[in-house]
Motif scaffolding. Structure first.
Motif, PDB file in Angstrom:
ATOM      1  N   LEU A  40       0.831  -1.215   0.000  1.00  0.00           N
ATOM      2  CA  LEU A  40       0.000   0.000   0.000  1.00  0.00           C
ATOM      3  C   LEU A  40       0.857   1.252   0.000  1.00  0.00           C
ATOM      4  O   LEU A  40       0.632   2.180  -0.745  1.00  0.00           O
TER       5      LEU A  40
ATOM      6  N   CYS B 191     -11.220   6.237   6.649  1.00  0.00           N
ATOM      7  CA  CYS B 191     -10.002   6.863   7.230  1.00  0.00           C
ATOM      8  C   CYS B 191      -9.839   6.480   8.700  1.00  0.00           C
ATOM      9  O   CYS B 191     -10.726   6.725   9.509  1.00  0.00           O
TER      10      CYS B 191
ATOM     11  N   ASP C  75      -7.421   5.272  -0.702  1.00  0.00           N
ATOM     12  CA  ASP C  75      -7.224   4.876  -2.110  1.00  0.00           C
ATOM     13  C   ASP C  75      -8.023   3.638  -2.438  1.00  0.00           C
ATOM     14  O   ASP C  75      -8.629   3.523  -3.496  1.00  0.00           O
ATOM     15  N   LEU C  76      -8.015   2.682  -1.474  1.00  0.00           N
ATOM     16  CA  LEU C  76      -8.598   1.371  -1.777  1.00  0.00           C
ATOM     17  C   LEU C  76     -10.103   1.476  -1.978  1.00  0.00           C
ATOM     18  O   LEU C  76     -10.695   0.763  -2.758  1.00  0.00           O
TER      19      LEU C  76
ATOM     20  N   ASP D  43     -11.073   5.748  -8.287  1.00  0.00           N
ATOM     21  CA  ASP D  43      -9.650   5.360  -8.440  1.00  0.00           C
ATOM     22  C   ASP D  43      -8.717   6.551  -8.341  1.00  0.00           C
ATOM     23  O   ASP D  43      -7.715   6.625  -9.069  1.00  0.00           O
ATOM     24  N   ILE D  44      -8.997   7.514  -7.501  1.00  0.00           N
ATOM     25  CA  ILE D  44      -8.132   8.707  -7.418  1.00  0.00           C
ATOM     26  C   ILE D  44      -6.938   8.361  -6.519  1.00  0.00           C
ATOM     27  O   ILE D  44      -7.129   7.766  -5.445  1.00  0.00           O
ATOM     28  N   PRO D  45      -5.675   8.679  -6.931  1.00  0.00           N
ATOM     29  CA  PRO D  45      -4.509   8.359  -6.073  1.00  0.00           C
ATOM     30  C   PRO D  45      -4.433   9.341  -4.905  1.00  0.00           C
ATOM     31  O   PRO D  45      -3.559  10.210  -4.862  1.00  0.00           O
ATOM     32  N   LEU D  46      -5.344   9.224  -3.944  1.00  0.00           N
ATOM     33  CA  LEU D  46      -5.439  10.227  -2.865  1.00  0.00           C
ATOM     34  C   LEU D  46      -4.135  10.318  -2.079  1.00  0.00           C
ATOM     35  O   LEU D  46      -3.654  11.409  -1.799  1.00  0.00           O
ATOM     36  N   THR D  47      -3.555   9.140  -1.747  1.00  0.00           N
ATOM     37  CA  THR D  47      -2.354   9.208  -0.883  1.00  0.00           C
ATOM     38  C   THR D  47      -1.215   9.907  -1.601  1.00  0.00           C
ATOM     39  O   THR D  47      -0.493  10.698  -0.999  1.00  0.00           O
ATOM     40  N   SER D  48      -1.079   9.716  -2.932  1.00  0.00           N
ATOM     41  CA  SER D  48      -0.005  10.454  -3.641  1.00  0.00           C
ATOM     42  C   SER D  48      -0.285  11.948  -3.558  1.00  0.00           C
ATOM     43  O   SER D  48       0.627  12.754  -3.357  1.00  0.00           O
TER      44      SER D  48
ATOM     45  N   CYS E 157     -11.828   4.234  -2.944  1.00  0.00           N
ATOM     46  CA  CYS E 157     -12.330   5.330  -3.793  1.00  0.00           C
ATOM     47  C   CYS E 157     -12.953   4.781  -5.075  1.00  0.00           C
ATOM     48  O   CYS E 157     -12.270   4.124  -5.872  1.00  0.00           O
ATOM     49  N   PRO E 158     -14.246   5.066  -5.311  1.00  0.00           N
ATOM     50  CA  PRO E 158     -14.880   4.538  -6.522  1.00  0.00           C
ATOM     51  C   PRO E 158     -14.339   5.177  -7.794  1.00  0.00           C
ATOM     52  O   PRO E 158     -14.481   4.635  -8.877  1.00  0.00           O
TER      53      PRO E 158
ATOM     54  N   ARG F 216     -26.245   6.201   2.068  1.00  0.00           N
ATOM     55  CA  ARG F 216     -26.244   6.025   3.542  1.00  0.00           C
ATOM     56  C   ARG F 216     -27.581   6.520   4.051  1.00  0.00           C
ATOM     57  O   ARG F 216     -28.227   7.375   3.451  1.00  0.00           O
TER      58      ARG F 216
ATOM     59  N   MET G 230      -5.093   5.182  -7.403  1.00  0.00           N
ATOM     60  CA  MET G 230      -4.403   4.126  -6.624  1.00  0.00           C
ATOM     61  C   MET G 230      -2.930   4.518  -6.522  1.00  0.00           C
ATOM     62  O   MET G 230      -2.247   4.646  -7.518  1.00  0.00           O
ATOM     63  N   SER G 231      -2.432   4.746  -5.328  1.00  0.00           N
ATOM     64  CA  SER G 231      -1.009   5.100  -5.282  1.00  0.00           C
ATOM     65  C   SER G 231      -0.198   3.876  -4.894  1.00  0.00           C
ATOM     66  O   SER G 231       0.952   3.743  -5.290  1.00  0.00           O
ATOM     67  N   GLY G 232      -0.752   2.968  -4.108  1.00  0.00           N
ATOM     68  CA  GLY G 232       0.050   1.813  -3.702  1.00  0.00           C
ATOM     69  C   GLY G 232       0.225   0.875  -4.877  1.00  0.00           C
ATOM     70  O   GLY G 232      -0.356   1.044  -5.939  1.00  0.00           O
TER      71      GLY G 232
ATOM     72  N   ARG H 295     -15.389  -2.907  -3.006  1.00  0.00           N
ATOM     73  CA  ARG H 295     -15.396  -1.484  -3.394  1.00  0.00           C
ATOM     74  C   ARG H 295     -16.270  -1.290  -4.612  1.00  0.00           C
ATOM     75  O   ARG H 295     -16.285  -2.135  -5.506  1.00  0.00           O
ATOM     76  N   LEU H 296     -16.979  -0.197  -4.653  1.00  0.00           N
ATOM     77  CA  LEU H 296     -17.845   0.077  -5.805  1.00  0.00           C
ATOM     78  C   LEU H 296     -17.095   1.008  -6.751  1.00  0.00           C
ATOM     79  O   LEU H 296     -16.264   1.795  -6.315  1.00  0.00           O
ATOM     80  N   LYS H 297     -17.437   0.907  -8.014  1.00  0.00           N
ATOM     81  CA  LYS H 297     -16.893   1.913  -8.929  1.00  0.00           C
ATOM     82  C   LYS H 297     -17.993   2.935  -9.184  1.00  0.00           C
ATOM     83  O   LYS H 297     -19.171   2.657  -8.953  1.00  0.00           O
ATOM     84  N   THR H 298     -17.617   4.108  -9.682  1.00  0.00           N
ATOM     85  CA  THR H 298     -18.639   5.148  -9.921  1.00  0.00           C
ATOM     86  C   THR H 298     -19.726   4.605 -10.830  1.00  0.00           C
ATOM     87  O   THR H 298     -20.912   4.813 -10.595  1.00  0.00           O
TER      88      THR H 298
ATOM     89  N   GLU I 295     -16.928   7.861   0.800  1.00  0.00           N
ATOM     90  CA  GLU I 295     -16.524   6.507   1.219  1.00  0.00           C
ATOM     91  C   GLU I 295     -15.176   6.600   1.932  1.00  0.00           C
ATOM     92  O   GLU I 295     -14.908   5.911   2.919  1.00  0.00           O
TER      93      GLU I 295
ATOM     94  N   PRO J 169       0.357  13.809  -8.641  1.00  0.00           N
ATOM     95  CA  PRO J 169       0.016  12.687  -9.539  1.00  0.00           C
ATOM     96  C   PRO J 169      -0.673  13.208 -10.793  1.00  0.00           C
ATOM     97  O   PRO J 169      -0.918  14.400 -10.923  1.00  0.00           O
TER      98      PRO J 169
END
Lengths: 492, 191, 183, 335
Positions: free
Chosen positions: A327, A370, A406-407, A412-417, A409-410, D228, D1-3, D14-17, A365, C175
């Motif tokens: 991760l 967090c 990150d995991l 797929d945004i690289p939030l941690t970067s 996020c629907p 929710r 995804m950064s990792g 996980r859901l996608k948009t 989400e 990024p």
């Protein structure tokens, strides 16, 4: 055995390693590499000055720079710019040690235990790399701190602590006791996740109660390996944005660090660590005790020789590896950059394709996931617009960069970067601001000095002019005297 | 009791001065780029409006009507509003110089703010007591401030969105204000 | 009757006017404002905004004589910060006052320097060390790259080199940008 | 995804948009079918035209902004908005204004603010409000359930088609017998004349069944975890309380609680419109406050302003407060 109640962690994810993964718990030891590379960079990446000269022969454990010791005996052959395991892919000044194979150790005979730990250059092996001596000294100032031994794996796929506990449970417990005596506390809370059954059995077999260690089993929630969430789970205290563990009287040390403290107290410097090498699909993992400074490619060839799965993974992708866990790890080209105290794991094999991010729909989400109660989508908007003040208001510093957001996020945004980018931008702005205030102070007293000097000069000029004016009248008198003299004395 | 509430609700929601009667639009657009300045102007306008409404009512009741010089009404009200605004500006310069600098031109502009004059004129026409005039002034000002702060929060978020280049700044603000007044039409015909 | 009303109004005006004049004594509002503006300026004291330093520029902004976009070293960050602070709109940098350059540092060419000490008082932040007829040098960490020392040097031995960053200044890059705000 | 590893390898559900949008559309199907069945093919026409125009408009807007078109349309956000808009329109709604409303929704409501995720107002409600204000008569003439709805009768389709293109006048005088205000309008006019309301007559089956269908769709979304519970529950509770308050203070409002909740668009609004994540606040307490606000405002507008249904205006008004709510409840989990 488990009398302390576990406080709930708001957020975090229940990650699961593939069930048929087989973790090879036997502790291999890597052969001593002929050349060891020692980057002279400390925790906050400031370059250190070497205190050895080229060609000088050193013993294992001898200090080569402030806080850095030679991992084996040999001669210093070079001082070059060399790559090191860091996402920046930059080159740093590095000492190259040609090991002579005799592995002669320098005796650590300091009287005070803290000086021994400092001499042995014990660094946190959990992944953060704090200097342990400083951490313990700060905790001792707090009077009777609570000792937490963190045996929770940082991320799935890393098993170095697990292997250590399975192979040397008694050594680990003795290390805990010596640390308990050092800190003068009554007991240590040994935090371990309940899916590490083999390690638990090994520890139970040595009756931990004798060593005043009470083992606390935690249900598996990532990222309990990080300090802030672990402290929240054990003590219920949520660290404020400017607090560290020591501020709330908690010493949180990784189990491998505790063992290296114990060795340091027995006089053996901290010269190696267990590195967990795992394939990218997390199916195969082995643990090797490696000397600091060993080049990564040498370690990889040794690992490939032990485990065929690692060998095949290496063939599939021999150019890049991931340093760190699945991760929070970063991609690195496989070269001779050395193993340091912070490299707890290496991932080998073809990385998963990174999906292209789409727009954030503010579904929150990530807020649910967090573990330290932040609002990642607000931090993301602040990071994208580089608005450091808003990022501060949403407590950017508290983010432990665990990657849970990150995991889930629907989009797929690289939030941690983005958060790493924002943290670095903030740190750079703070450096600029301190430089600016210093420049302002220097310019203020420069102006003040110049005006004062100009004033003094003006006064001096005025005084001289006044004298000159007097002299002018005296000049008229002189002229008159000369005239008188001239007409009194006939020309001869 | 409930007719005081009715006056307040009608002044804040039903015929809100900015979004329904479209009065006081220039400070609404000018100062709404930051919440703190919007709140600052809102409070200043509330103070001015309440005072101006009551003073103009007194002026009208005890000076203009006895002397039957109602035609001097506009001059008199503007004079009162100017005095009150100047007084607020002095207080603000002393209390928070930064807010005074941020509001800058928009603080004296309250004098020419059509909402303020409208309130003064409206309250004096309907037959109500001093207190109800002040209460209507206060209600109008609360409506103005509420909408101003809401709009400032929306514009702060708009700063961070990727609005197409030609629409950035005032253009998207006007569109948002239009949609907001569309929403306020829901209250039409309530009282 | 009309004259009476007008007369009373004018008298009222005069009374209130004098009262307010007395109230409006100078106070240290200006001082607070100038300091808060000065906090945002980069303190390079480079005088590119044709004011003799950052503080005079801050005073000019407070008085309204200068605009917020005359500070090239500050660049966009300073302009946005000042615009936000003062509620003015953030104009783009006015390149008449100079371009925003990468951070740079002065460097004295040691074989040319004759030790004439002319540059030392010229440096607004005292970053040059040296005395008469002895070698001068620039303290790199203190130098703000304001180029004011180049002119007075009779032998033109001072040149500007980009500030070389050690590894600690490295930053994680942003990024892949998704819908980044079109500037 | 950064990792280095994506979610599925680590066992993270996980859901996608796109899955979020498609499951919301799935939940809309039962209600839509019921509506088309009761109110005639007009609704189906509305739906198809609105979705087609919306997709075309989105493609055009993305083209102008040089953004990749296919991923944007694939995530179905504009299709869902068009679908919601079509559900709020009366079946006899002519095509011309429908296209205007869809364009307003797509451009004014979404793309002027920068596309998905950045609009301040719910696009469907912006479209609805623009239509309600510009075409008031067409928006308030609903056909009587059961009239002209027989699918098999081709003549029906012809007259619907003519109706759609040329508006109500094209069918001559007899048309008035067919159109009739919704039960709410009917109820309001009775109340205005303060007559004792005979509730059962109004309790005509289609409206109650329709709301039950929306409720079913909403519960499915809650169970699937797409939305929710905070906003829908807060909204319905607040609406019920306001309704009771109205009945307490103004005795002539004699509509009992349940029909009041089930008439009109409360259910559709609570589960599908108010829970649009983009325009709703993101922390727990601000969502409760947002939902309650919509509930109160829709009830207040429904009973005492001259618009029959208040949910659209209530949602727009509370969307305006979202930025402020997000700022107040900055870190409600931590504070």
């Amino acid at each position: 055995m488990n009398h302390t109640d576990i406080h709930p962690l708001s957020g975090g994810l229940a990650l699961s390693v593939p069930t048929n993964a087989h973790i090879d718990a036997t502790l291999h030891t890597a052969p001593l590499a002929p050349q060891l590379y020692l980057p002279l960079v400390d925790y906050s990446r400031t370059v250190l000055q070497p205190n050895v000269t080229l060609g000088q022969s050193v013993l294992a454990g001898q200090s080569v720079a402030r806080g850095i010791i030679a991992p084996s005996s040999g001669t210093i052959t070079a001082y070059i710019e060399h790559s090191w395991p860091h996402p920046s892919n930059t080159q740093v000044p590095t000492l190259v040690l040609q090991s002579d194979g005799q592995d002669r150790f320098i005796p650590i005979d300091h009287v005070h235990p803290l000086e021994r730990i400092e001499a042995a250059a014990v660094h946190g092996l959990g992944g953060a790399g704090f200097s342990t001596a400083a951490k313990i000294r700060k905790a001792c100032e707090f009077g009777r701190p609570t000792l937490v031994v963190n045996a929770v794996e940082c991320e799935p796929g890393i098993a170095c602590d697990d292997a250590l506990m399975q192979q040397q449970p008694r050594a680990v417990l003795e290390a805990c006791r010596s640390l308990i005596e050092l800190l003068g506390v009554y007991s240590a809370q040994f935090a371990i996740e309940d899916d590490k059954q083999l390690a638990l059995n090994a520890l139970q077999a040595c009756e931990p109660e004798q060593y005043a260690v009470d083992i606390v089993t935690l249900p598996v929630i990532y990222p309990s390996g990080a300090e802030a969430p672990l402290i929240q789970r054990l003590t219920g205290i949520a660290l404020e944005y400017d607090q560290r563990a020591a501020d709330v009287g908690v010493v949180c040390l990784n189990v491998a660090t505790v063992l290296s403290i114990h060795n340091a107290l027995q006089g053996r410097p901290a010269v190696d660590r267990i590195v967990s090498i795992t394939t990218q699909d997390l199916h195969h993992s082995i643990n090797i005790r490696t000397r600091f400074g060993t080049p990564v490619n040498a370690l990889m060839t040794f690992a490939a020789s032990i485990n065929p799965a690692i060998a095949t993974a290496l063939q599939q992708n021999s150019s890049t590896i991931t340093v760190g866990g699945p991760l929070s790890g970063f991609q690195k080209t496989l070269d001779t950059s050395p193993i340091l105290a912070t490299t707890n794991a290496l991932l080998v094999g073809p990385a998963d394709p990174v999906p292209t991010p789409s727009a954030c729909i503010r579904c929150a989400e990530c807020t649910v996931a967090c573990p330290v109660n932040l609002l990642p989508q607000e931090l993301y908007t602040a990071a994208v617009t580089e608005d450091i003040d808003t990022a501060n208001r949403y407590l950017l510093d508290v983010c432990v960069l665990c990657g849970c957001c990150d995991l889930v996020c629907p989009a797929d945004i690289p939030l941690t970067s983005w958060f790493r980018f924002a943290k670095d931008a903030k740190r750079q702005r703070q450096q600029e601001q301190t430089a600016a205030t210093l420049a302002r102070a220097r310019s203020d007293n420069h102006n003040e000095r110049e005006t004062r000097r100009a004033q003094e000069k003006a006064e001096a000029d005025a005084a001289r002019r006044a004298q000159a004016a007097q002299r002018k009248e005296s000049a008229a008198d002189i002229k008159a005297a000369i005239a008188r003299a001239k007409n009194r004395r006939p020309r001869s | 009791m409930n007719d005081w509430l009715l006056i307040l609700v009608s002044a804040v929601f039903v015929n809100n001065f900015v979004l329904v009667q479209f009065l006081g639009l220039c400070p609404f657009m000018g100062v709404s780029n930051r919440i703190s300045s919007a709140l600052g102007l809102g409070v200043a306008t509330t103070f001015v409006l309440t005072l101006a409404a009551s003073l103009s009512y007194l002026l009208n009741q005890y000076v203009l009507q006895p002397l039957s010089v109602e035609y001097l009404r506009i001059v008199g009200f503007i004079f009162i509003i100017a005095v009150v605004v100047q007084f607020t500006e002095l207080m603000m310069r002393r209390r928070s110089p930064l807010l005074h600098q941020v509001l800058g031109l928009y603080l004296p502009l309250i004098t020419t703010n059509c909402a303020v004059l409208a309130v003064a004129l409206l309250t004096t026409q309907q037959d109500n007591t001093l207190f109800s005039a002040m209460w209507q002034g206060f209600g109008a000002a609360v409506g103005f401030t509420l909408v101003l702060v809401l709009f400032a929060a929306m514009r702060e978020r708009l700063d961070r969105t990727d609005v197409p280049k030609p629409f950035q700044g005032a253009a998207i603000a006007f569109i948002t204000a239009g949609t907001l007044s569309l929403a306020f039409m829901g209250f039409a015909g309530m009282t | 009757m009309l004259w009476l009303a007008l007369a009373s109004l004018t008298v009222l005006c005069l009374a209130i006017g004098t009262a307010f004049a007395k109230l409006d004594r100078a106070n240290n509002a200006e001082e607070i404002l100038i300091n808060s503006i000065n906090d945002y300026l980069p303190q390079t004291q480079c005088a590119q905004c044709n004011y003799p330093g950052c503080r005079p520029y801050a005073e000019a902004i407070a008085k309204g004589e200068a605009d917020v976009n005359q500070c090239p070293p500050g660049g966009e960050a300073t302009i946005h910060a000042l615009a936000k602070l003062l509620g003015r709109d953030a104009l783009p940098l006015d390149t008449a006052y100079g371009e925003r350059k990468a951070p740079q540092v002065a460097l004295i060419d040691e074989n040319v320097c004759i030790g004439c000490t002319l540059c030392i008082p010229a440096c607004p932040v005292d970053a040059i060390v040296g005395s008469a007829k002895l070698m001068h040098t620039v303290i790199a960490s203190d130098c703000t790259g304001c180029e004011l020392c180049i002119a007075p040097c009779p032998v033109d031995c001072i040149s500007l080199v980009p500030k070389q960053h050690e590894v600690s200044a490295w930053q994680h890059p942003a990024p892949g940008t998704v819908h980044r705000k079109e500037s | 995804m950064s990792g280095a590893l994506t979610h599925n390898r680590l066992g993270v559900k996980r859901l996608k948009t796109s899955t979020i949008m498609s499951s919301v559309m799935l939940a809309l199907i039962p209600g839509s079918i019921l509506m088309v069945y009761w109110l005639g093919p007009g609704v189906l026409m509305n739906l198809t035209v609105s979705v087609l125009v919306a997709v075309a408009c989105e493609a055009l807007c993305l083209r102008c902004r040089q953004r990749a078109i296919t991923p944007m349309i694939a995530d179905g956000s504009i299709v869902l908005a068009a679908w919601l808009l079509a559900l709020c329109l009366p079946p006899a709604f002519p095509f011309g204004p429908l296209i205007v409303g869809t364009l307003a929704m797509c451009v004014l409501g979404k793309h002027l603010y920068g596309g998905l995720g950045q609009n301040l107002f719910n696009p469907a409600m912006v479209g609805y409000a623009v239509l309600l204000v510009s075409f008031p008569t067409a928006m308030t003439t609903w056909t009587q359930p059961g009239e002209l709805t027989a699918f098999n009768d081709t003549a029906n389709w012809g007259s619907w088609w003519a109706l759609k293109w040329h508006g109500v006048s094209s069918l001559g005088g007899s048309w008035d017998a067919i159109t009739q205000a919704t039960p709410l309008d009917h109820l309001r006019s009775l109340e205005r004349q303060s007559l004792i309301v005979d509730v059962d007559a109004l309790h005509s089956p289609p409206w109650r069944a329709l709301s039950l269908a929306w409720l079913a769709g909403g519960l499915y979304l809650l169970v699937r975890g797409i939305i929710r519970w905070h906003i829908p529950v807060a909204m319905l509770v607040a609406a019920a309380l306001t309704h009771l308050a109205y009945r307490f203070f103004f005795p002539e409002y004699s509509l009992p609680l349940l029909p009041a909740l089930f008439y009109g668009a409360l259910m559709l609004g609570a589960f599908f419109i108010a829970t649009d994540p983009v325009t709703a606040p993101s922390s727990v307490r601000s969502r409760l406050c947002y939902g309650a606000g919509i509930g109160v405002l829709s009830m207040v507008i429904r009973t005492s302003s001259n618009y029959p249904e208040g949910v659209a205006f209530a949602v727009l008004l509370m969307n305006a407060t979202t930025p402020l709510l997000d700022r107040w409840f900055v870190l409600d989990k931590r504070l």
